[in-house]
Structure formats: structure tokens, C-alpha cells
Design a protein around this motif. Structure first.
Motif, PDB file in Angstrom:
ATOM      1  N   ALA A 196       0.795  -1.229   0.000  1.00  0.00           N
ATOM      2  CA  ALA A 196       0.000   0.000   0.000  1.00  0.00           C
ATOM      3  C   ALA A 196       0.826   1.277   0.000  1.00  0.00           C
ATOM      4  CB  ALA A 196      -0.924   0.002   1.225  1.00  0.00           C
ATOM      5  N   ASP A 207      -4.327   6.540   4.782  1.00  0.00           N
ATOM      6  CA  ASP A 207      -4.882   5.261   5.225  1.00  0.00           C
ATOM      7  C   ASP A 207      -5.162   4.333   4.047  1.00  0.00           C
ATOM      8  OD1 ASP A 207      -6.946   6.726   4.156  1.00  0.00           O
ATOM      9  OD2 ASP A 207      -8.376   6.307   5.768  1.00  0.00           O
ATOM     10  N   TYR A 208      -4.407   4.495   2.974  1.00  0.00           N
ATOM     11  CA  TYR A 208      -4.614   3.677   1.785  1.00  0.00           C
ATOM     12  C   TYR A 208      -4.452   2.194   2.111  1.00  0.00           C
ATOM     13  CZ  TYR A 208      -4.471   2.327  -3.143  1.00  0.00           C
ATOM     14  OH  TYR A 208      -4.741   1.765  -4.361  1.00  0.00           O
ATOM     15  N   ALA A 209      -5.276   1.360   1.509  1.00  0.00           N
ATOM     16  CA  ALA A 209      -5.192  -0.087   1.721  1.00  0.00           C
ATOM     17  C   ALA A 209      -5.433  -0.809   0.405  1.00  0.00           C
ATOM     18  CB  ALA A 209      -6.206  -0.541   2.763  1.00  0.00           C
ATOM     19  N   ARG A 223      -1.882  -2.408   3.969  1.00  0.00           N
ATOM     20  CA  ARG A 223      -2.394  -1.095   4.371  1.00  0.00           C
ATOM     21  C   ARG A 223      -1.211  -0.221   4.776  1.00  0.00           C
ATOM     22  NH1 ARG A 223      -4.663  -2.621  10.497  1.00  0.00           N
ATOM     23  NH2 ARG A 223      -2.591  -2.911  11.412  1.00  0.00           N
TER      24      ARG A 223
END
Length: 325
Positions: A196, A207-209, A223
Motif C-alpha cells: 500500500a 490510510d490507503y489499503a 495497508r
């Protein structure tokens, strides 16, 4: 002398790990490998574990007799079990997946207890629950990623222009990035497929996952973890998994170290940086981290059947590497 004082003495840093000159066919560029496989437990996770234990002792979360609990696997579990034994503390690690005696063996040899949980993402809640049941301390290496002593040690050894590491918990890139500018150095994070950090950094989404597992143990994450500090990172370099595996094999060919895929990921990114420096007519020094080296990697990253089973075409990448380093 109090227990906490004795514990902090036992958690003191050891001698520095070595730097290895690694051949690179780029005029004016020197490439060094920082060999963290020289740590007592054989990996960079040794520094992470020491930092987590030190902080917990200092803030009173760990005292004499405290059961220490973590949700993790591999090198992190081994390093934490080593420190728990050194401090005379019970250690429980919750690992993802079905019970596997082979994975548990190294932790159990250090006196730790392994519990296996499915699905994989359930390990965090299971670890918190286990700590609560015994009044123990959940280390939470991702949520409480602690700065460690790598930067201080590295910059005392050499003044690089770039240092390259994987992300994982985020603690290493944050530790380096916090002081790199003072030494005229920049920090690059090498990120494998399905991880991520590159898309999260590129899109500025903290908070990219991806929700997808990484084939490169130790650096790729589904994540962006709380310990990752994008403001302290100058560049994130995406690295194809086949390139990571090929680079791990090339490190072994040159140094004899059976490194893991994370070391290959960092090396490939370092070579990308070397190429960019050449294109800009720059010279300087790049340090790439060797996260670990272990015989178990011979059955995975260094094994053709394993690579084929993962759908990785390593041969072409390895041929390319032999022409570059």
C-alpha cells in the motif's frame, strides 16, 4: 538496582553492523549494503524489538513478570522472543494461519509460546484479547512503531546521499528520515507489488489499503501502517516482485548471504536511484539495507520451483542485474 534499571541495561545496543561494498557499474556511484543480518537474531527486526521493549519499560507498561504479547510472525517474533527471554518475561505471539510447527520452532526455542489464528487479520484482536486475559502488555509493533538506533549508527559510519529501506511498520524510514536531512541524505522507500505504500504516498492517502497480501515478506503491507511518516520520506520506489527475488539472488551471488526478498526489493530500488543519478550527471553514495539472511530463504526466494509457483519470471531480471552489478 531496580528491575527496570537492569532491564534497560540488558536492552543496550550492541556493536554496529557492517557495511559491504557492492559492485555497481555506474561511474561515480558507490553502493553499500548495511548488513542487518549481523544482529544477534539475524535481522533488522532486532532493532525494532529492542526499541519497543525499551519504550515499554520506560513508560511502565512492562515490569518484572509482565507477559508480553504480539501479533506478528517471522523475524519480528524471533527478535521479540529473544528480548523477552533476556528480560525473563513470558512471551506469547499470535501468528496468522493454521498451526505450523516449523514456523513456531524458532520462537519456542527461545521460550516463547505461539498461537495461530485465522483469518490472518484476526491476529490483532486475538493478541489484544490474550494480553487482557493475563494482564499482559500488547507490544503492537504496527500501532506503536518505535524509532530505533539505526540512523545514529549508520551516519556515524558513512555519509550517504541516499539510504534505501522497505516500509513494513514504517519505523525504519521514519527513524532515518527524522535526521537524514541533517546529514545531507535523502530517504527512499522500496515497495513491492500489492503493497500500500507506493499508491498511498503517490495519492497522498494516509490510510490507503490494497487488502492484498504481499509475496515479499517483511516489507510489503496491505495497508499503510500508523508508523509510516510520508513527510519524512523523499521517494517511494515501486519494485516488481520478480525484480525483488532476482535482486535477493544477486546479493547471494556476490556476498554469499542467503537474504530475504525485502533485501532484494531495497537493492533494486537502490539501482534505480543509481541510474537516475547517472542520468543527471551526479555522483555519490547509496546505502541499501539488508534486512536479514537465513537458510530458510533458500527454499523460497532462492528456489526456482517456489518462484514458478508464485508466477514469477526471475531469469530475465537476474540476467539484467548481472549486467548492472
Amino acid at each position: 538496582m531496580s528491575w527496570s534499571t537492569r532491564a534497560l541495561d540488558a536492552l543496550a545496543a550492541g556493536p554496529p553492523t557492517r557495511l559491504i561494498d557492492f559492485p555497481v557499474r555506474v561511474p561515480g556511484v558507490r553502493l553499500l549494503l548495511k548488513d542487518e543480518s549481523g544482529q544477534p537474531t539475524g535481522s533488522l527486526r532486532h532493532r525494532h524489538a529492542r526499541a519497543l521493549f525499551r519504550r515499554a519499560v520506560l513508560d511502565g507498561s512492562i515490569t518484572e513478570g509482565t507477559t508480553v504479547v504480539e501479533a506478528t510472525g517471522g523475524n519480528a517474533a524471533v527478535a521479540q522472543a529473544w528480548f523477552a527471554r533476556r528480560l525473563g518475561l513470558p512471551y506469547v505471539v499470535v501468528m496468522p494461519g493454521a498451526p505450523d510447527p516449523a514456523r513456531a520452532r524458532a520462537v519456542e526455542a527461545l521460550g516463547g509460546e505461539c498461537r495461530f489464528v485465522t483469518p490472518p487479520l484476526a491476529i490483532y484482536d486475538a493478541a489484544m484479547e490474550a494480553a487482557g486475559q493475563v494482564g499482559g502488555h500488547y507490544l503492537d509493533q504496527f500501532g506503536r512503531a518505535a524509532p530505533h538506533d539505526l540512523a545514529e549508527e549508520l551516519f556515524a559510519q558513512v555519509r550517504p546521499d541516499w539510504v534505501v529501506t522497505g516500509a513494513a511498520t514504517g519505523a525504519t524510514s521514519a527513524t532515518l528520515g527524522a535526521v537524514a536531512g541533517e546529514h545531507g541524505c535523502r530517504v527512499a522507500v522500496a515497495d513491492p507489488d500489492n503493497s500500500a505504500y507506493f499508491p498511498g504516498w503517490t495519492l497522498d492517502v494516509p490510510d490507503y489499503a490494497t487488502g492484498m497480501p504481499s509475496r515479499i515478506e517483511g516489507v510489503g503491507r496491505p495497508r499503510v501502517e500508523p508508523g509510516f511518516r510520508p513527510d519524512l520520506v523523499d521517494l517511494v520506489v515501486p519494485v516488481p516482485d520478480a525484480a525483488s527475488v532476482a535482486a535477493a539472488r544477486r546479493i547471494r551471488e556476490v556476498t554469499g548471504l542467503p537474504v530475504g526478498g525485502s533485501s532484494g526489493t531495497a537493492l533494486w530500488a537502490a539501482l534505480e536511484l543509481a541510474g537516475r543519478m547517472r542520468a543527471r550527471g551526479e555522483s555519490g553514495t547509496i546505502v541499501s539495507l539488508v534486512g536479514d539472511a537465513a537458510e530458510r530463504h533458500l527454499a523460497t526466494y532462492h528456489d526456482d520451483a517456489w518462484a514458478a509457483g508464485k508466477g514469477l519470471d526471475v531469469a530475465g531480471r537476474l540476467t539484467e542485474l548481472r549486467q548492472r552489478v
